[in-house]
Scaffold this motif. Structure first.
Motif, PDB file in Angstrom:
ATOM      1  N   SER A  92       0.814  -1.225   0.000  1.00  0.00           N
ATOM      2  CA  SER A  92       0.000   0.000   0.000  1.00  0.00           C
ATOM      3  C   SER A  92       0.842   1.267   0.000  1.00  0.00           C
ATOM      4  CB  SER A  92      -0.916   0.000   1.235  1.00  0.00           C
ATOM      5  OG  SER A  92      -0.145  -0.158   2.421  1.00  0.00           O
ATOM      6  N   SER A  93       2.171   1.107   0.017  1.00  0.00           N
ATOM      7  CA  SER A  93       3.039   2.291   0.002  1.00  0.00           C
ATOM      8  C   SER A  93       4.178   2.095  -0.992  1.00  0.00           C
ATOM      9  CB  SER A  93       3.623   2.538   1.403  1.00  0.00           C
ATOM     10  OG  SER A  93       4.552   1.527   1.743  1.00  0.00           O
ATOM     11  N   PHE A  94       4.676   3.219  -1.514  1.00  0.00           N
ATOM     12  CA  PHE A  94       5.775   3.172  -2.471  1.00  0.00           C
ATOM     13  C   PHE A  94       7.038   2.579  -1.842  1.00  0.00           C
ATOM     14  CE2 PHE A  94       3.473   6.169  -5.207  1.00  0.00           C
ATOM     15  CZ  PHE A  94       3.785   5.632  -6.446  1.00  0.00           C
ATOM     16  N   GLN A  95       7.318   2.971  -0.606  1.00  0.00           N
ATOM     17  CA  GLN A  95       8.531   2.509   0.060  1.00  0.00           C
ATOM     18  C   GLN A  95       8.526   0.985   0.193  1.00  0.00           C
ATOM     19  OE1 GLN A  95       9.181   4.298   3.876  1.00  0.00           O
ATOM     20  NE2 GLN A  95      11.155   3.311   4.210  1.00  0.00           N
ATOM     21  N   GLU A  96       7.396   0.448   0.620  1.00  0.00           N
ATOM     22  CA  GLU A  96       7.275  -1.000   0.758  1.00  0.00           C
ATOM     23  C   GLU A  96       7.366  -1.685  -0.603  1.00  0.00           C
ATOM     24  OE1 GLU A  96       4.186  -4.286   2.734  1.00  0.00           O
ATOM     25  OE2 GLU A  96       3.528  -2.226   2.363  1.00  0.00           O
ATOM     26  N   PHE A  97       6.754  -1.069  -1.618  1.00  0.00           N
ATOM     27  CA  PHE A  97       6.778  -1.651  -2.963  1.00  0.00           C
ATOM     28  C   PHE A  97       8.204  -1.729  -3.507  1.00  0.00           C
ATOM     29  CE2 PHE A  97       6.933  -0.994  -7.568  1.00  0.00           C
ATOM     30  CZ  PHE A  97       6.219  -2.099  -7.997  1.00  0.00           C
ATOM     31  N   VAL A  98       8.959  -0.640  -3.351  1.00  0.00           N
ATOM     32  CA  VAL A  98      10.341  -0.601  -3.863  1.00  0.00           C
ATOM     33  C   VAL A  98      11.186  -1.687  -3.209  1.00  0.00           C
ATOM     34  CG1 VAL A  98      12.465   0.758  -3.915  1.00  0.00           C
ATOM     35  CG2 VAL A  98      10.274   1.835  -4.480  1.00  0.00           C
ATOM     36  N   GLN A  99      11.017  -1.855  -1.907  1.00  0.00           N
ATOM     37  CA  GLN A  99      11.791  -2.852  -1.167  1.00  0.00           C
ATOM     38  C   GLN A  99      11.465  -4.274  -1.648  1.00  0.00           C
ATOM     39  OE1 GLN A  99      11.196  -2.649   3.054  1.00  0.00           O
ATOM     40  NE2 GLN A  99      12.542  -4.376   3.506  1.00  0.00           N
ATOM     41  N   ILE A 100      10.173  -4.576  -1.795  1.00  0.00           N
ATOM     42  CA  ILE A 100       9.758  -5.920  -2.200  1.00  0.00           C
ATOM     43  C   ILE A 100      10.081  -6.165  -3.671  1.00  0.00           C
ATOM     44  CG2 ILE A 100       7.796  -7.495  -2.447  1.00  0.00           C
ATOM     45  CD1 ILE A 100       6.514  -6.104  -0.057  1.00  0.00           C
ATOM     46  N   PHE A 101       9.928  -5.121  -4.529  1.00  0.00           N
ATOM     47  CA  PHE A 101      10.210  -5.303  -5.950  1.00  0.00           C
ATOM     48  C   PHE A 101      11.691  -5.581  -6.193  1.00  0.00           C
ATOM     49  CE2 PHE A 101      11.038  -4.156 -10.347  1.00  0.00           C
ATOM     50  CZ  PHE A 101       9.977  -4.767 -10.993  1.00  0.00           C
ATOM     51  N   SER A 102      12.556  -5.004  -5.372  1.00  0.00           N
ATOM     52  CA  SER A 102      13.986  -5.291  -5.487  1.00  0.00           C
ATOM     53  C   SER A 102      14.257  -6.776  -5.246  1.00  0.00           C
ATOM     54  CB  SER A 102      14.764  -4.444  -4.472  1.00  0.00           C
ATOM     55  OG  SER A 102      16.132  -4.764  -4.501  1.00  0.00           O
ATOM     56  N   GLN A 103      13.607  -7.324  -4.217  1.00  0.00           N
ATOM     57  CA  GLN A 103      13.715  -8.762  -3.942  1.00  0.00           C
ATOM     58  C   GLN A 103      13.131  -9.571  -5.099  1.00  0.00           C
ATOM     59  OE1 GLN A 103      11.692  -9.983  -0.338  1.00  0.00           O
ATOM     60  NE2 GLN A 103      11.565 -12.107  -1.013  1.00  0.00           N
ATOM     61  N   PHE A 104      11.993  -9.117  -5.606  1.00  0.00           N
ATOM     62  CA  PHE A 104      11.325  -9.803  -6.722  1.00  0.00           C
ATOM     63  C   PHE A 104      12.226  -9.844  -7.960  1.00  0.00           C
ATOM     64  CE2 PHE A 104       8.678  -9.345 -10.583  1.00  0.00           C
ATOM     65  CZ  PHE A 104       8.009 -10.567 -10.537  1.00  0.00           C
ATOM     66  N   GLY A 105      12.918  -8.729  -8.226  1.00  0.00           N
ATOM     67  CA  GLY A 105      13.816  -8.661  -9.378  1.00  0.00           C
ATOM     68  C   GLY A 105      14.934  -9.687  -9.287  1.00  0.00           C
ATOM     69  N   ASN A 106      15.536  -9.809  -8.107  1.00  0.00           N
ATOM     70  CA  ASN A 106      16.603 -10.802  -7.911  1.00  0.00           C
ATOM     71  C   ASN A 106      16.083 -12.219  -8.101  1.00  0.00           C
ATOM     72  OD1 ASN A 106      18.504  -8.818  -7.305  1.00  0.00           O
ATOM     73  ND2 ASN A 106      18.017  -8.832  -5.125  1.00  0.00           N
ATOM     74  N   GLU A 107      14.881 -12.468  -7.591  1.00  0.00           N
ATOM     75  CA  GLU A 107      14.284 -13.806  -7.730  1.00  0.00           C
ATOM     76  C   GLU A 107      13.961 -14.124  -9.183  1.00  0.00           C
ATOM     77  OE1 GLU A 107      12.191 -13.884  -3.287  1.00  0.00           O
ATOM     78  OE2 GLU A 107      10.991 -13.505  -5.076  1.00  0.00           O
ATOM     79  N   MET A 108      13.519 -13.126  -9.940  1.00  0.00           N
ATOM     80  CA  MET A 108      13.216 -13.331 -11.357  1.00  0.00           C
ATOM     81  C   MET A 108      14.487 -13.600 -12.163  1.00  0.00           C
ATOM     82  SD  MET A 108      10.074 -13.446 -12.192  1.00  0.00           S
ATOM     83  CE  MET A 108      10.264 -13.253 -13.950  1.00  0.00           C
ATOM     84  N   VAL A 109      15.581 -12.944 -11.800  1.00  0.00           N
ATOM     85  CA  VAL A 109      16.860 -13.191 -12.481  1.00  0.00           C
ATOM     86  C   VAL A 109      17.303 -14.634 -12.246  1.00  0.00           C
ATOM     87  CG1 VAL A 109      19.320 -12.626 -12.480  1.00  0.00           C
ATOM     88  CG2 VAL A 109      17.632 -10.792 -12.470  1.00  0.00           C
ATOM     89  N   GLU A 110      17.192 -15.079 -10.990  1.00  0.00           N
ATOM     90  CA  GLU A 110      17.552 -16.468 -10.668  1.00  0.00           C
ATOM     91  C   GLU A 110      16.677 -17.446 -11.459  1.00  0.00           C
ATOM     92  OE1 GLU A 110      17.548 -19.571  -6.859  1.00  0.00           O
ATOM     93  OE2 GLU A 110      16.495 -17.668  -6.739  1.00  0.00           O
ATOM     94  N   PHE A 111      15.366 -17.169 -11.489  1.00  0.00           N
ATOM     95  CA  PHE A 111      14.432 -18.043 -12.213  1.00  0.00           C
ATOM     96  C   PHE A 111      14.746 -18.050 -13.711  1.00  0.00           C
ATOM     97  CE2 PHE A 111      10.262 -18.972 -14.186  1.00  0.00           C
ATOM     98  CZ  PHE A 111       9.980 -20.175 -13.547  1.00  0.00           C
ATOM     99  N   ALA A 112      15.104 -16.885 -14.244  1.00  0.00           N
ATOM    100  CA  ALA A 112      15.428 -16.778 -15.672  1.00  0.00           C
ATOM    101  C   ALA A 112      16.642 -17.620 -16.029  1.00  0.00           C
ATOM    102  CB  ALA A 112      15.663 -15.313 -16.049  1.00  0.00           C
ATOM    103  N   HIS A 113      17.670 -17.596 -15.175  1.00  0.00           N
ATOM    104  CA  HIS A 113      18.872 -18.386 -15.452  1.00  0.00           C
ATOM    105  C   HIS A 113      18.592 -19.884 -15.364  1.00  0.00           C
ATOM    106  CE1 HIS A 113      21.568 -15.103 -15.988  1.00  0.00           C
ATOM    107  NE2 HIS A 113      21.422 -14.624 -14.766  1.00  0.00           N
ATOM    108  N   LEU A 114      17.850 -20.290 -14.330  1.00  0.00           N
ATOM    109  CA  LEU A 114      17.539 -21.714 -14.167  1.00  0.00           C
ATOM    110  C   LEU A 114      16.719 -22.238 -15.345  1.00  0.00           C
ATOM    111  CD1 LEU A 114      16.631 -21.844 -10.352  1.00  0.00           C
ATOM    112  CD2 LEU A 114      18.608 -22.903 -11.438  1.00  0.00           C
ATOM    113  N   THR A 115      15.689 -21.475 -15.731  1.00  0.00           N
ATOM    114  CA  THR A 115      14.825 -21.930 -16.828  1.00  0.00           C
ATOM    115  C   THR A 115      15.520 -21.802 -18.179  1.00  0.00           C
ATOM    116  OG1 THR A 115      13.809 -19.709 -16.871  1.00  0.00           O
ATOM    117  CG2 THR A 115      12.671 -21.438 -15.628  1.00  0.00           C
ATOM    118  N   GLY A 116      16.435 -20.840 -18.310  1.00  0.00           N
ATOM    119  CA  GLY A 116      17.196 -20.711 -19.557  1.00  0.00           C
ATOM    120  C   GLY A 116      18.091 -21.918 -19.777  1.00  0.00           C
ATOM    121  N   ASP A 117      18.760 -22.341 -18.709  1.00  0.00           N
ATOM    122  CA  ASP A 117      19.596 -23.543 -18.806  1.00  0.00           C
ATOM    123  C   ASP A 117      18.747 -24.765 -19.140  1.00  0.00           C
ATOM    124  OD1 ASP A 117      21.807 -22.049 -18.195  1.00  0.00           O
ATOM    125  OD2 ASP A 117      21.805 -22.550 -16.064  1.00  0.00           O
TER     126      ASP A 117
END
Length: 696
Positions: free
Chosen positions: A180-205
């Protein structure tokens, strides 16, 4: 939803010797298959030995060495399997049993081949491969079966990693939906971005490892959706947070989350080879698949002669129909894509949205809906003439993309019209419009590939292998940290990569027109096209260029190849006496400075994430510029060659000393040329170096 990896662990394999692994197991990945190849080869050597009455000591020693080698290899292999079992308790029991069976089978083979020290290997006092060949076959079958089980169980660990990664992404997505807040969103989206990068590498392989081309195409489509939707999720969520009471903003955001969940689910379906609720996959119906199935049916042996004739005539009619449908479909698609290249509707939506003109936005959203329907129909039509199952899947993916992205653009435009001063709403509309434009570019590429298949030019695109050889650049590896592009950087550079891909297609098309495929200019052009293609794959996070350092090294080799092409063009221009010679010289003179600029850029040291990305962008832009120039040069050279052949031009023979020097230095079939061109001695060395780079 957690999915069990067990359903994808099947493996079945057989060899020419009649050896077969467990019938309930099916090999689905190249890595498992390639691991089994040397083992099958060694065992086949033992099984197929010639039963000569008189055996030399050399033969007996060779048989014993092979048996011992198999046993030692199995011992090392089992040790790794046992370590995996200890780290993954849910697999421990199955893995332990398979390891015990493999070790026992290896020891049995070693005992049966222990014949080198025997004067009479057929002696009743000692059972050997010569007295009990059936025993060797049984042991070999047990060994293949148990080793395959170990490999498949180990593969489950990889599947488990992908599922765990997907579950983390889903959990973080649920948090993002509730913020419900920008600050919380930025913090969680940063974590989400790292998780998506990991998922992208695993599925790419995993995508690269799949044997089934249809599954590989489906995986590529799902990963493309996730890649594009990540940026959409960012802007759509920000817009919703900025305008929490706006219904169109909420609809826009919900659409992105829904599509990402579907794509994540499809990835897991492919990886685990299962569907929710045990549903069977419904094969898409198309003229292509229908005609293909009909021609398999005509091979049935018990058909009457009259019916065979009728089927043959029908097949001739279908081939004619296929040609006509292909011509109509591709012509219509080409016209439609050309008509929409100006993106006038999208531009109008952006302008009227910023103006807050709701009536005009409504008018243009209607036009966009009409355009969407046209493009969807085009995708359905192309699906029928796709020519291969992977391209058919790509057409279906394109249709889905237009179906989903169209309404998302409309909701984003409506949100901007309601809040015309909102920078976030404007940025959100830009992201969705870029996704639409990107898909249109992809359609142009898809259309080229469909035409290539129809005209018989389809083939695996050569990947240009040019990473440094082991030991050659070790000093640099100590000081340079390999960096990979993250998801956001890949999204930024995607358009440039697509332009590079289109240019490689143009160059390939031009080089294919040359009758003399051994021509030096053609050889350089093909090599540069392959290198540019590998750089395009890098922008998608795929291919053999894994890090930015790999890309920069590739750019250096590409620039060097361009300089060699410039030299070849200089030699060629000196032989030409034609009205087009000044044009050739003018274009050729541009090549050297562009290649030198690329070399300088690739060799320049940079530090920091931002500077590295700027260097990546510059290298790819300069590569694109070289490829654009190459597209202009090749037709001129080809035209001059044809004129000379027809006798309309004058081609002066090169001096003997120059001709000899050129042939010696640039023959693409000599070992020196191949090493220099690819930057490696063999694929094996290249893969070894890649492993070394990753470990560093």
């Amino acid at each position: 939803m957690a999915t069990s990896p067990c359903s994808s662990s099947g493996v079945s394999s057989s060899s020419s010797s009649g050896l077969g692994a467990d019938a309930g197991l099916e090999i689905r990945t190249r890595s498992v298959e390639q691991t089994l190849v040397p083992l099958v080869s060694q065992i086949t050597t033992l099984i197929n030995h010639k039963d000569k009455p008189k055996r030399s000591d050399k033969t007996l020693q060779a048989i014993q060495r092979v048996g011992q080698a198999v046993n030692l290899a199995v011992g090392r292999f089992v040790t790794v399997g046992e370590a995996i079992a200890n780290e993954n308790h849910e697999l421990k029991e199955e893995m332990s049993i398979a390891c015990i069976e493999a070790r026992r089978a290896g020891e049995t083979i070693a005992q049966l081949t222990d014949v080198a020290s025997l004067d009479h290997p057929e002696s009743d006092s000692h059972i050997t491969i010569f007295t009990d060949k059936t025993g060797v076959v049984k042991a070999a079958r047990l060994l293949l079966s148990s080793v395959t089980k170990v490999l498949v169980l180990a593969d489950r660990v990889v599947i488990k990693q992908i599922i765990t990664s997907r579950n983390k992404v889903l959990a973080t997505m649920e948090q993002l939906e509730k913020v419900s807040s920008f600050q919380e969103f930025v913090q969680i989206f940063s974590q989400f971005g790292n998780e998506m990068v990991e998922f992208a590498h695993l599925t790419g392989d995993r995508q690269n490892d799949l044997k089934d081309e249809k599954k590989k195409a489906r995986m590529a489509a799902s990963r493309a959706v996730l890649e594009k939707c990540t940026m959409m999720l960012l802007t759509a969520s920000k817009t919703c947070l900025r305008h929490p009471d706006c219904e169109s903003a909420r609809i826009n955001k919900d659409g992105v989350f829904h599509r990402m969940r579907l794509a994540l689910e499809q990835v897991i379906e492919i990886v685990t080879d299962s569907r929710p609720n045990g549903e069977n996959e419904v094969a898409p119906i198309s003229i292509y698949t229908g005609i293909k199935e009909f021609k398999q049916n005509q091979k049935t042996k018990d058909l009457m002669e009259d019916l065979e004739v009728a089927i043959l005539k029908t097949c001739q009619c279908m081939n004619e129909l296929k040609r006509e449908v292909h011509s109509a479909a591709t012509s219509l698609a080409a016209d439609l894509l050309k008509y929409h290249t100006d993106h006038m509707i999208l531009k109008a939506l952006k302008i009227t949205g910023v103006e807050g003109n709701l009536e005009a936005v409504a008018e243009y959203t209607c036009k966009l809906s009409e355009q969407k329907e046209q493009l969807v129909e085009m995708c359905r039509l192309l699906r029928h003439v796709s020519g291969t199952e992977p391209l058919e899947i790509t057409c279906i993916h394109a249709e889905d993309t237009f179906q989903v992205t169209g309404p998302q653009i409309i909701s984003a435009a409506e949100t901007l019209a309601l809040h015309p001063s909102s920078k976030i709403a404007k940025e959100n509309l830009e992201v969705f419009c870029e996704a639409w434009e990107s898909q249109l570019s992809d359609m142009s590429m898809l259309l080229r590939e469909i035409n290539d298949v129809f005209e018989g030019r389809r083939g695996e695109k050569r990947v240009y292998l040019s990473l440094p050889r082991p030991g050659k650049h070790n000093a640099n590896l100590k000081t340079l940290k390999p960096v990979k592009l993250d998801t956001e950087e890949q999204a930024k550079i995607a358009k440039l990569g697509l332009e590079l891909h289109l240019l490689t297609s143009d160059v390939d098309s031009e080089t294919e027109k040359w009758e003399d495929q051994e021509n030096e200019i053609v050889q350089h052009g093909q090599g540069m096209s392959s290198m540019a293609y590998s750089m395009y794959l890098f922008t998608r996070g795929e291919g053999l260029l894994k890090t930015t350092q790999d890309l920069f090294h590739q750019a250096e080799i590409f620039a060097t190849e361009g300089m060699k092409l410039a030299s070849a063009l200089q030699v060629f221009s000196e032989q030409v006496h034609d009205d087009d010679k000044p044009l050739l010289m003018l274009e050729a003179e541009k090549l050297i400075p562009i290649c030198k600029q690329l070399q300088i850029t690739a060799k320049t040291s940079v530090q920091g994430k931002s500077a590295t990305f700027t260097k990546v962008d510059a290298c790819i832009q300069k590569t694109r510029n070289v490829m654009t120039l190459l597209c202009q040069l090749l037709p001129i050279c080809s035209r001059l060659m044809r004129k000379n052949k027809a006798g309309n031009g004058y081609l002066k023979p090169a001096p003997p000393w120059r001709e000899g020097r050129t042939r010696t230095g640039t023959n693409a079939h000599t070992p020196e040329r191949r090493v220099e061109m690819f930057g490696i001695k063999s694929l094996e060395n290249h893969l070894t170096k890649m492993t070394f780079l990753e470990s560093k």
